[in-house]
Write a protein that holds these residues in place. Structure first.
Motif, PDB file in Angstrom:
ATOM      1  N   ALA A 135       1.525   4.529 -45.021  1.00  0.00           N
ATOM      2  CA  ALA A 135       0.116   5.012 -45.349  1.00  0.00           C
ATOM      3  C   ALA A 135       0.525   6.003 -46.593  1.00  0.00           C
ATOM      4  N   ARG A 136       1.440   6.788 -46.713  1.00  0.00           N
ATOM      5  CA  ARG A 136       1.712   7.591 -47.681  1.00  0.00           C
ATOM      6  C   ARG A 136       2.147   6.881 -49.089  1.00  0.00           C
ATOM      7  N   LYS A 137       2.777   5.756 -48.769  1.00  0.00           N
ATOM      8  CA  LYS A 137       2.969   5.084 -49.837  1.00  0.00           C
ATOM      9  C   LYS A 137       1.703   4.474 -50.651  1.00  0.00           C
ATOM     10  N   MET A 138       0.980   4.004 -49.801  1.00  0.00           N
ATOM     11  CA  MET A 138      -0.281   3.704 -50.499  1.00  0.00           C
ATOM     12  C   MET A 138      -1.119   4.536 -51.122  1.00  0.00           C
ATOM     13  N   TYR A 139      -0.862   5.935 -51.082  1.00  0.00           N
ATOM     14  CA  TYR A 139      -1.467   6.951 -51.688  1.00  0.00           C
ATOM     15  C   TYR A 139      -0.483   7.254 -52.811  1.00  0.00           C
ATOM     16  N   GLY A 140       0.465   6.810 -52.881  1.00  0.00           N
ATOM     17  CA  GLY A 140       1.430   6.846 -54.087  1.00  0.00           C
ATOM     18  C   GLY A 140       2.082   8.204 -54.044  1.00  0.00           C
ATOM     19  N   GLY A 141       3.710   8.274 -54.405  1.00  0.00           N
ATOM     20  CA  GLY A 141       4.112   9.405 -54.750  1.00  0.00           C
ATOM     21  C   GLY A 141       4.296  10.683 -53.808  1.00  0.00           C
ATOM     22  N   VAL A 142       3.985  10.347 -52.420  1.00  0.00           N
ATOM     23  CA  VAL A 142       4.033  10.997 -51.420  1.00  0.00           C
ATOM     24  C   VAL A 142       4.919  10.735 -50.190  1.00  0.00           C
ATOM     25  N   GLY A 143       5.720   9.997 -50.657  1.00  0.00           N
ATOM     26  CA  GLY A 143       6.768   9.280 -49.514  1.00  0.00           C
ATOM     27  C   GLY A 143       8.009   9.557 -49.792  1.00  0.00           C
ATOM     28  N   TRP A 144       8.364  10.805 -50.621  1.00  0.00           N
ATOM     29  CA  TRP A 144       9.789  11.207 -50.855  1.00  0.00           C
ATOM     30  C   TRP A 144      10.336  11.389 -49.782  1.00  0.00           C
ATOM     31  N   PRO A 145      11.776  11.280 -49.720  1.00  0.00           N
ATOM     32  CA  PRO A 145      12.791  11.781 -48.624  1.00  0.00           C
ATOM     33  C   PRO A 145      12.412  13.499 -48.607  1.00  0.00           C
ATOM     34  N   GLY A 146      12.421  13.768 -47.293  1.00  0.00           N
ATOM     35  CA  GLY A 146      12.039  15.244 -46.874  1.00  0.00           C
ATOM     36  C   GLY A 146      10.713  15.336 -46.566  1.00  0.00           C
ATOM     37  N   THR A 147       9.763  14.712 -46.871  1.00  0.00           N
ATOM     38  CA  THR A 147       8.380  14.691 -46.544  1.00  0.00           C
ATOM     39  C   THR A 147       8.065  14.911 -45.137  1.00  0.00           C
ATOM     40  N   ASP A 148       8.925  13.955 -44.308  1.00  0.00           N
ATOM     41  CA  ASP A 148       8.547  14.024 -42.667  1.00  0.00           C
ATOM     42  C   ASP A 148       8.697  15.404 -42.300  1.00  0.00           C
ATOM     43  N   LEU A 149      10.184  15.687 -42.624  1.00  0.00           N
ATOM     44  CA  LEU A 149      10.682  17.105 -42.077  1.00  0.00           C
ATOM     45  C   LEU A 149       9.848  18.121 -42.666  1.00  0.00           C
ATOM     46  N   ALA A 150       9.383  18.473 -43.597  1.00  0.00           N
ATOM     47  CA  ALA A 150       8.576  19.327 -44.298  1.00  0.00           C
ATOM     48  C   ALA A 150       7.232  19.487 -43.573  1.00  0.00           C
ATOM     49  N   ALA A 151       6.667  18.174 -43.265  1.00  0.00           N
ATOM     50  CA  ALA A 151       5.380  18.042 -42.337  1.00  0.00           C
ATOM     51  C   ALA A 151       5.537  18.628 -41.198  1.00  0.00           C
ATOM     52  N   ARG A 152       6.640  18.124 -40.407  1.00  0.00           N
ATOM     53  CA  ARG A 152       6.781  18.536 -39.017  1.00  0.00           C
ATOM     54  C   ARG A 152       7.112  20.160 -38.843  1.00  0.00           C
ATOM     55  N   ILE A 153       7.927  20.741 -39.577  1.00  0.00           N
ATOM     56  CA  ILE A 153       8.249  22.202 -39.902  1.00  0.00           C
ATOM     57  C   ILE A 153       6.852  22.853 -39.881  1.00  0.00           C
ATOM     58  N   SER A 154       5.996  22.259 -40.927  1.00  0.00           N
ATOM     59  CA  SER A 154       4.653  23.136 -41.283  1.00  0.00           C
ATOM     60  C   SER A 154       3.632  22.964 -40.079  1.00  0.00           C
ATOM     61  N   VAL A 155       3.466  21.688 -39.373  1.00  0.00           N
ATOM     62  CA  VAL A 155       2.729  21.488 -38.350  1.00  0.00           C
ATOM     63  C   VAL A 155       3.054  22.116 -37.150  1.00  0.00           C
ATOM     64  N   ARG A 156       4.419  22.363 -36.889  1.00  0.00           N
ATOM     65  CA  ARG A 156       4.837  23.177 -35.607  1.00  0.00           C
ATOM     66  C   ARG A 156       4.590  24.702 -36.159  1.00  0.00           C
ATOM     67  N   GLY A 157       4.300  25.238 -37.316  1.00  0.00           N
ATOM     68  CA  GLY A 157       4.198  26.586 -37.643  1.00  0.00           C
ATOM     69  C   GLY A 157       2.554  26.671 -37.542  1.00  0.00           C
TER      70      GLY A 157
END
Length: 288
Positions: free
Chosen positions: A230-252
């Protein structure tokens, strides 16, 4: 309504999951997913007043979800009947083919349902809510009752994590980012500040100041929690590290919400609908 705990009840996975305030972020995530379905987003764009009254629509949607989860059987029946009548009067035009279609087509209702419940569950789990594999499947199975309320045959709705994954895989060829989808996603990411929110100076502060940047952080977290395809369909938001950053953010965010709730008076820690449901559950226990 004494003792009536509605569709699910206190022993359900649904009640366990929906007590988590982080599900608000899951709701936002689901809207980004829904915007990738050309017909679904066209139906929203052509029928919904979300642009003129986005916060009102959000509250009405939240009220409906809350009623389905925690309402009595009569309340659930009334709310779902009203929603089905509303949908039955609406149609939209497919921007790709020009075809006119009803917005209560089963394929569209199923997409909205699956993206919503999967987003609630995935967001909660990624934020640190602990569920067993059986509980995950149990939640999807329980939510078939919610799907039935909007007019779907429960047998046609994914009822386990594996079935949801297979459904997403089958749907991907039908998905894509249309103009309606892009405009909707932009609107979700940078929504207007309601004119009723205080003075002009206050609204300007929300628009340009820390609150707006904080909301952008929340929106970017919701996008980061999307499946990679889904991120790829939006373009440019599937970079490496996106998953980790989002997980850290949502836990915070979950920790922050939990901390804020802990500081509130006891009567404000539980949403009114859930509080009423808990009282009915107590009445049921007392009767037995």
């Amino acid at each position: 309504m004494t003792g009536d705990v509605g569709l699910f009840g206190p022993d359900s996975v649904t009640w366990k999951l929906h007590r988590e305030p982080i599900l608000l972020l899951g709701g936002l995530r689901s809207l980004y997913l829904q915007a990738l379905h050309p017909r679904a987003v066209a139906a929203i764009a052509q029928n919904s007043g979300y642009r003129s009254d986005p916060w009102g629509r959000l509250m009405r949607t939240s009220d409906y979800v809350g009623t389905v989860i925690y309402g009595s059987n009569d309340e659930v029946s009334e709310a779902s009947s009203r929603l089905r009548r509303l949908h039955a009067r609406m149609s939209a035009t497919d921007p790709r083919t020009g075809e006119r279609f009803r917005i209560d087509e089963p394929d569209l209702l199923r997409w909205v349902h699956v993206t919503e419940v999967e987003s609630f569950l995935s967001t909660a789990v990624l934020s640190g809510v602990r569920l067993t594999a059986d509980e995950v499947d149990g939640y999807y199975t329980e939510q078939r009752r919610s799907a039935e309320l909007v007019g779907l045959d429960p047998a046609t709705v994914p009822g386990t994590a594996a079935e949801v994954e297979a459904y997403y895989a089958a749907m991907q060829p039908e998905l894509g980012l249309t103009r309606d989808g892009a405009e909707t996603a932009l609107f979700l990411t940078v929504p207007p500040v309601p004119s009723t929110w205080g003075s002009r100076a206050f609204r300007l502060g929300l628009t340009l100041g820390p609150p707006r940047w904080a909301y952008l952080g929340v929106a970017s977290t919701a996008i980061g929690l999307l499946p990679g395809w889904a991120r790829k369909m939006y373009g440019g938001v599937g970079w490496p590290g996106t998953d980790l950053a989002a997980r850290i953010s949502v836990r915070g965010l979950r920790a922050l919400l939990t901390g804020v709730l802990a500081t509130l008076p006891e009567q404000h820690r539980v949403a009114p609908m859930r509080r009423a449901a808990l009282e009915r559950a107590k009445a049921t226990s007392a009767q037995h």
